[in-house]
Motif scaffolding. Sequence first.
Motif, PDB file in Angstrom:
ATOM      1  N   GLU A  91       0.851  -1.196   0.000  1.00 24.73           N
ATOM      2  CA  GLU A  91       0.000   0.000   0.000  1.00 24.73           C
ATOM      3  C   GLU A  91       0.885   1.243   0.000  1.00 24.73           C
ATOM      4  O   GLU A  91       1.798   1.345   0.823  1.00 24.73           O
ATOM      5  N   GLU A  93      -0.709  -3.090  -4.391  1.00 22.55           N
ATOM      6  CA  GLU A  93      -2.122  -3.267  -4.710  1.00 22.55           C
ATOM      7  C   GLU A  93      -2.936  -2.000  -4.501  1.00 22.55           C
ATOM      8  O   GLU A  93      -3.978  -1.835  -5.135  1.00 22.55           O
ATOM      9  N   THR A  94      -2.482  -1.128  -3.621  1.00 25.64           N
ATOM     10  CA  THR A  94      -3.213   0.115  -3.327  1.00 25.64           C
ATOM     11  C   THR A  94      -2.309   1.303  -3.585  1.00 25.64           C
ATOM     12  O   THR A  94      -1.226   1.401  -3.009  1.00 25.64           O
ATOM     13  N   GLU A 134      -2.640   5.523  -3.716  1.00 23.26           N
ATOM     14  CA  GLU A 134      -3.455   6.714  -3.516  1.00 23.26           C
ATOM     15  C   GLU A 134      -2.592   7.948  -3.740  1.00 23.26           C
ATOM     16  O   GLU A 134      -1.604   8.155  -3.032  1.00 23.26           O
ATOM     17  N   LYS A 137      -5.231  -2.852  -7.299  1.00 19.68           N
ATOM     18  CA  LYS A 137      -6.636  -3.101  -7.023  1.00 19.68           C
ATOM     19  C   LYS A 137      -7.365  -1.831  -6.594  1.00 19.68           C
ATOM     20  O   LYS A 137      -8.573  -1.716  -6.780  1.00 19.68           O
ATOM     21  N   VAL A 138      -6.623  -0.900  -5.977  1.00 20.34           N
ATOM     22  CA  VAL A 138      -7.211   0.366  -5.499  1.00 20.34           C
ATOM     23  C   VAL A 138      -6.389   1.521  -6.067  1.00 20.34           C
ATOM     24  O   VAL A 138      -5.166   1.551  -5.907  1.00 20.34           O
ATOM     25  N   ASN A 178      -6.475   5.871  -6.458  1.00 19.61           N
ATOM     26  CA  ASN A 178      -7.113   7.111  -6.005  1.00 19.61           C
ATOM     27  C   ASN A 178      -6.439   8.302  -6.669  1.00 19.61           C
ATOM     28  O   ASN A 178      -5.265   8.572  -6.441  1.00 19.61           O
ATOM     29  N   LEU A 223      -8.672  -4.189 -10.937  1.00 18.83           N
ATOM     30  CA  LEU A 223      -9.057  -2.933 -10.291  1.00 18.83           C
ATOM     31  C   LEU A 223     -10.435  -3.064  -9.643  1.00 18.83           C
ATOM     32  O   LEU A 223     -11.424  -3.375 -10.310  1.00 18.83           O
ATOM     33  N   LYS A 224     -10.478  -2.809  -8.327  1.00 18.19           N
ATOM     34  CA  LYS A 224     -11.727  -2.909  -7.576  1.00 18.19           C
ATOM     35  C   LYS A 224     -12.249  -1.558  -7.109  1.00 18.19           C
ATOM     36  O   LYS A 224     -13.436  -1.413  -6.837  1.00 18.19           O
ATOM     37  N   SER A 225     -11.358  -0.574  -6.978  1.00 19.10           N
ATOM     38  CA  SER A 225     -11.779   0.745  -6.490  1.00 19.10           C
ATOM     39  C   SER A 225     -11.078   1.832  -7.293  1.00 19.10           C
ATOM     40  O   SER A 225      -9.850   1.801  -7.442  1.00 19.10           O
ATOM     41  N   ASP A 235     -11.049   6.160  -7.760  1.00 22.42           N
ATOM     42  CA  ASP A 235     -11.488   7.480  -7.301  1.00 22.42           C
ATOM     43  C   ASP A 235     -11.006   8.527  -8.305  1.00 22.42           C
ATOM     44  O   ASP A 235      -9.812   8.785  -8.424  1.00 22.42           O
TER      45      ASP A 235
END
Length: 662
Positions: free
Chosen positions: A300, A323-324, A326, A345-346, A348, A370-372, A374
């Motif tokens: 992350e 995976e994340t 932001e 996967k996330v 932002n 990709l699940k999320s 923004d």
Amino acid sequence: MSFLDILQSREYSRSSLMMSTLLSNIPFTEDVDNQNFYIKENNAYTEDNVLVYNIFVYSIPKQLTEDDVRRYFSKFGNVLDVKLVADKRRSRRAAPKVGFVNFAASESACSALRKNNHRLQGVRIGVKPGDSWNQPNAEKACGSRENDNNVATTSKQTKKHVQQSTTKDAIATNSTHMLALNDDCLESIFGFLDLKAQVRFARVCQRFQDIFQIYCKREFKNFELHKMCNMTLWEMRDFLRFAGDNITSITGKVPYKNRERIMDFIRTFCVKLKCIKLDNSKTRNECLKKLLRGIPQLQELTLRDCALTDNSIQTMTHLKHLETLELAENYELTGKFISKLVQLKVLNFYGCSNIQTFHLVDICKTLPNLKSLDIRRCERIAPTLFDIMVKHCKELEILKMSCPEFPYERVAFLPNLKQLELLYYSWCSASQKRLLAELVTHKADQLEVLKIVAKNTLCTEHIELISQLRQLKVLFASNNPSVNDDSLVMLCKLQQLEELTIKGCSNITNQSVIKLVKSCQSLRHLNIQFCKKITIEFLLETIRFLKTTEKRKKPLVLVVYGTLIDHYGVSACDEYKEAEAQSLIKVIFHASNVDLGLDDGVDIYDIWDGEQWNDDDDGPTEDDDEDIYFPESDMDDDDIDFAYDIFGRIYPHGHDINDVIW
């Protein structure tokens, strides 16, 4: 009036003039932000109160030798040793040299530091103290703070006892000496100290250090950087050295002073990091690259408002486990290179206003997991994006977006959509109605979260459509006067509802909210801030109803600031106290973003009137520029970073550092 004028003014008190005398003993340099020493009685001390013998010299002309540097600094006193090195990793140009000068007397080092302008062969060079841990008296300073009058006596006594007691068995059982305490007691002592004191305590002896490392395994798995704000660089380094193996998550803002060196310490000591969340920590791409290269297992990564560019993203492409990601409020990003992070996967992009549609299209095509996503406040979105998104983003469950001027109801066709958050800049009721109608048609049994962050955009027809989303668990619909008693009756159909935010919906009354609570028995969070017709009678009626239901796993949380329910009425209510003790209900007045049902970092107060963001600029801050040491010289930050890579370690006495360098 300048600072010196104030000091010299007649109105200034005598005590203030005495303070100005003390300040006159501290040398003024161009590098005030990075000042890491002070002068007292013709001796220089680091910020850790360690006497300075070694000074760090940088921007030395490449043609000069160690003998040239020795001759120059010999005019300040006897020089014991000079070590220089050039950064040979760069081939574009010959690098200036950097290194250490070691004086025999501390007064000599102080004289060199007092001089503000050092020139060799007409070129200005930089001079500053070496790090505390590279001074000859560094280890002595760990055992006793001889320059700290408040703790000097205690520290000397402790050091004497440590020298006399080499093993645990040597201490009598009836002794009051600290080393007589067992490990559990010593570990408890660490719990009563702040982080700065913990590090100093751990330095006293090897046993204390070992116990502190055990303490760190439990307490510092997830570390918040603000806890280091009052620590010196050496204390930060020692903490990360002691605790780094146990830290898996770091969050917060890296201190501005010595930021790049602190990030290098994180890279060196925190090798098991899985999560990094940095906020407003601008740094050079090279420093970010070094940090990420040292943590290949990172899963992350959050870099909010860190002045990132597309080149910054290139430094992340080796992170195969990431995976994340932001990247909120990095305004220069266009989305380039993100498509190479195929395991994400996330993602932002909140507030990244320069994100380009064609890069988003590539992202949707190449990130199958990709699940999320923004994309709120990403203003360069084109209609083609939603067609590509529906076709390729088969796993997308969470979509957060600003509502564009063109129709956007296509998002209702995303196969696995479960959470939709809409951030409005302007009222576009036709598209909004079509979107809600499509959601009812295609996602009535699938959509779980709907957040409409806007003011005065909902009408009764919209509420009726929302009430048909049978699986809805979270609804955010604040600041809409049309959400009235009749609307709440419609929302009573949402039997799965767990969280409802109707903040600022001033037309609702006690009766309709009580009916909602009775109908939606899964409700556990209700935000009714600024609903000015809600009184304490609603609270009492709700408590009476909750007592008749089965025992709740979690209390019903009511956010009531701005209603007619006040602190005094709640605190004086015995019925509420009893219900709170039984975990039936909990009233809170002041709510964070999380309590409002929004993500941290989302400013909901600058969107109501159609403004995208606040363009006011109060001028540059200290974080707007990179660290600048001597603007008039040709010194390069890479020179200092490289020298600290080489010299920023503690080597045994007599060790030949050239063996390590070359």
